[in-house]
Design an enzyme around this catalytic site. Structure first.
Site, PDB file in Angstrom:
ATOM      1  CE  LYS A  52      -3.885  -2.418   1.971  1.00  0.00           C
ATOM      2  NZ  LYS A  52      -4.949  -2.619   2.942  1.00  0.00           N
ATOM      3  CD  GLN A  96      -3.956  -4.530   5.956  1.00  0.00           C
ATOM      4  OE1 GLN A  96      -4.105  -3.413   5.445  1.00  0.00           O
ATOM      5  NE2 GLN A  96      -4.148  -5.634   5.272  1.00  0.00           N
ATOM      6  CG  ASP A 119     -10.568  -0.579   4.583  1.00  0.00           C
ATOM      7  OD1 ASP A 119     -10.120  -0.998   3.508  1.00  0.00           O
ATOM      8  OD2 ASP A 119      -9.958  -0.664   5.664  1.00  0.00           O
TER       9      ASP A 119
END
Ligand code: L34
Length: 285
Positions: A52, A96, A119
């Site tokens: 990322k 995460q 997200d």
């Protein structure tokens, strides 16, 4: 022989578009930025978070990494989220998953400001997706839709089967395909006649987390096969949820592991970060 949908190729195209848009935004004085929180020492998560960061560098997005120890408390994590919520220089916040067992995942996701929730896991954003009116979509399902678009794969009226019902992949994937007028079936561990259901699918999305769960005898000739699974085998190699070698002979399209859905998840995250930056700077939806 199936056509291989290269996540590397499609994600590069997406990231290139994002990079162009970031360059434009920077001309207007806006620098999109993403904060990624990683708690603990899960080796796979470390690889993903590092990928990322690399994608942020490619796109010109400012990236902040918060690497917290395994023993981090809920309170400490919530405090960090709160600090990032209030930091105007941060546009996107991603924690995460999975978190270490002692931490309450949903509480953390609920605490992230919906506008910064790149997200799209916050209940408010999940609700927007149910209704079909949204600014940001969960990265993995959205990345898969991007692959369909890139390859010109039409979902209207198609029989689509999702294997797996997680909040991260299975459920939102089903909603997105439904929005494209597909007939969608979600299968899971309690599904009876799973093999029969999958064998009637025009499109199969496998997100179960079991190596080679989808075998060639389950696949209809000419089906589109999307493999979300990334299973680490004892020899250190990665293996998807699909028996790739066998299914590749019957499918019309198939995604490899690695180099399939994974890179798309990251490319979509870049897109969402730019969308979040635009919303926070009042540049449209
Ligand atoms: N909050 N947690 C949150 N958001 C997400 O969107 C994720 N996901 C999943 C796990 N936890 C998350 C990811 O980022 C899965 N995921 C992810 C991200 C990147 C890659 C795979 C999964 C990836 O880079 N895959 C490479 C191989 C990497 C390797 O060598 O292990 C590939 O080519 O598939």
């Amino acid at each position: 022989m199936a056509k291989i949908i290269s996540g590397k190729e499609v994600s590069l195209a997406v990231k290139q578009e994002v990079a162009d848009e970031v360059a434009q935004l920077k001309n207007e004085g806006i620098e999109p930025s993403l904060a990624v929180i990683l708690v603990g020492n899960d080796p796979a998560s470390k690889v993903y978070v590092n990928n990322k960061k690399k994608a942020c560098d490619f796109c010109g997005i400012r990236s902040l990494e918060f690497l917290l120890g395994e023993e981090t408390t809920q309170e400490e994590l919530m405090e960090l989220v709160e600090r990032l919520n209030n930091d105007e220089t941060v546009n996107g916040i991603l924690c995460q998953l999975p978190l270490p067992k002692h931490l309450d995942e949903q509480a953390v996701l609920n605490a992230i400001k919906p506008q910064k929730d790149v997200d799209a896991f916050h209940p408010e954003n999940v609700g927007h997706i149910m209704i079909g009116d949204y600014a940001m979509l969960p990265c993995t399902p959205s990345g898969i839709m991007e692959m369909f678009r890139y390859e010109g794969i039409e979902l209207d009226g198609k029989n689509c089967v999702v294997i797996g019902r997680s909040n991260i992949v299975g459920k939102p994937m089903a909603m997105l395909m439904l929005k494209e007028n597909a007939t969608v079936t979600i299968c899971h561990s309690h599904t009876e006649n799973l093999k029969k259901i999958v064998s009637e699918a025009d499109v199969v999305v496998a997100a179960v987390g079991i190596p080679k769960f989808v075998t060639a005898d389950m696949i209809k000739d000419g089906a589109v096969v999307i493999d979300v699974g990334i299973n680490r085998m004892e020899d250190g190699k990665l293996c998807g949820d699909v028996d790739y070698e066998a299914c590749e002979k019957k499918a019309s399209y198939i995604t490899p592991v690695p180099g399939g859905v994974g890179p798309m998840t990251i490319a979509t995250l870049m897109k969402n970060t730019v969308t979040a930056a635009k919303i926070q700077n009042k540049r449209g939806k």
